[in-house]
Design a protein around this motif. Structure first.
Motif, PDB file in Angstrom:
ATOM      1  N   HIS A   1       0.853  -0.932  -0.091  1.00  0.00           N
ATOM      2  CA  HIS A   1       0.204   0.002   0.345  1.00  0.00           C
ATOM      3  C   HIS A   1       0.677   1.042   0.295  1.00  0.00           C
ATOM      4  CE1 HIS A   1      -2.313   3.273   1.949  1.00  0.00           C
ATOM      5  NE2 HIS A   1      -3.218   2.659   0.909  1.00  0.00           N
ATOM      6  N   ARG A   2       1.917   1.007   0.830  1.00  0.00           N
ATOM      7  CA  ARG A   2       2.946   2.176   0.719  1.00  0.00           C
ATOM      8  C   ARG A   2       3.618   2.648  -0.778  1.00  0.00           C
ATOM      9  NH1 ARG A   2       4.842   1.065   4.915  1.00  0.00           N
ATOM     10  NH2 ARG A   2       6.481  -0.154   4.620  1.00  0.00           N
TER      11      ARG A   2
ATOM     12  N   THR B   1       1.539   3.866  -2.587  1.00  0.00           N
ATOM     13  CA  THR B   1       0.720   5.722  -2.903  1.00  0.00           C
ATOM     14  C   THR B   1       1.989   6.391  -3.154  1.00  0.00           C
ATOM     15  OG1 THR B   1      -0.637   5.151  -0.985  1.00  0.00           O
ATOM     16  CG2 THR B   1       0.110   7.425  -0.827  1.00  0.00           C
ATOM     17  N   GLU B   2       3.225   6.023  -2.828  1.00  0.00           N
ATOM     18  CA  GLU B   2       3.864   6.739  -2.706  1.00  0.00           C
ATOM     19  C   GLU B   2       4.586   6.408  -5.178  1.00  0.00           C
ATOM     20  OE1 GLU B   2       7.699   4.913  -1.338  1.00  0.00           O
ATOM     21  OE2 GLU B   2       6.938   5.271   0.903  1.00  0.00           O
TER      22      GLU B   2
ATOM     23  N   LEU C   1       1.900   6.982  -6.627  1.00  0.00           N
ATOM     24  CA  LEU C   1       0.892   7.486  -7.255  1.00  0.00           C
ATOM     25  C   LEU C   1       1.012   8.626  -7.660  1.00  0.00           C
ATOM     26  CD1 LEU C   1      -2.478   5.834  -6.303  1.00  0.00           C
ATOM     27  CD2 LEU C   1      -1.628   6.239  -8.804  1.00  0.00           C
ATOM     28  N   ALA C   2       2.154   9.476  -6.410  1.00  0.00           N
ATOM     29  CA  ALA C   2       2.299  10.636  -5.607  1.00  0.00           C
ATOM     30  C   ALA C   2       3.717  10.658  -7.137  1.00  0.00           C
ATOM     31  CB  ALA C   2       2.876  10.964  -4.129  1.00  0.00           C
TER      32      ALA C   2
ATOM     33  N   SER D   1      -8.287  16.161  -2.872  1.00  0.00           N
ATOM     34  CA  SER D   1      -7.203  16.845  -3.323  1.00  0.00           C
ATOM     35  C   SER D   1      -7.166  17.885  -4.245  1.00  0.00           C
ATOM     36  CB  SER D   1      -7.137  15.699  -4.104  1.00  0.00           C
ATOM     37  OG  SER D   1      -7.443  15.255  -4.296  1.00  0.00           O
TER      38      SER D   1
END
Length: 175
Positions: free
Chosen positions: A31-32, A35-36, A38-39, A139
């Motif tokens: 998950h982390r 998320t990274e 995608l950022a 966002s």
């Protein structure tokens, strides 16, 4: 890879999970990482100079306004072309703000005005929708604030419940 390893640790259907803490750790890591990633993709996409800007900000904004499903009145009064970085930020701000009008406001029309005043590029989007937009609520506006701050710009949101909404972005001409 973390998801593959977690899947393997789950075993077959109906079998007990031998090490649930390890599976949870693998899923958390996956998950982390997602998320990274995608950022990083969002940052990369924000940094790309859109081809629509090749002929200048006015033409690019005309294209955005024409493609909007909510009618947009457009006014651009820019005598000195901003640097490419400022044009890109202004373009993405206009695109995000018009998207917000379409998705969230219930507006029947919008106005997009861009002017060069007092050494700044001022971009203002107003609509006749229901209001209620706030910085930090989603966002989109938060991302705009972050983008604008990278060049010491500012964003102001006025959106009382019941409308109308007005968002003003001020950017330096050069960055």
């Amino acid at each position: 890879m973390s998801l593959d390893m977690a899947k393997e640790r789950l075993g077959r259907d109906g079998e007990p999970i031998a090490d649930p803490a390890r599976v949870r750790q693998l899923v958390d890591t996956a998950h982390r990482n997602a998320t990274e990633a995608l950022a990083e993709l969002r940052d990369l996409a924000r940094g790309i100079h859109p081809p629509a800007l090749d002929d200048g900000l006015s033409d690019a904004l005309s294209t955005l306004a024409a493609r909007s499903t909510v009618p947009v009145e457009l006014s651009v009064d820019v005598t000195q072309r901003p640097t490419p970085a400022i044009e890109t930020i202004a373009y993405f701000c206009a695109a995000e703000l018009l998207t917000n009008v379409i998705k969230h406001s219930g507006a029947r029309r919008a106005v997009l005005r861009v002017a060069q005043e007092d050494g700044l590029l001022r971009l203002r989007v107003t609509d006749d929708g229901r209001g209620g937009a706030t910085l930090g609520a989603g966002s989109g506006l938060t991302g705009l604030r972050q983008r604008v701050r990278t060049v010491d710009g500012r964003i102001d949101v006025s959106s009382p419940s019941g409308g109308p909404t007005a968002v003003t972005v001020e950017l330096p001409l050069h960055a």
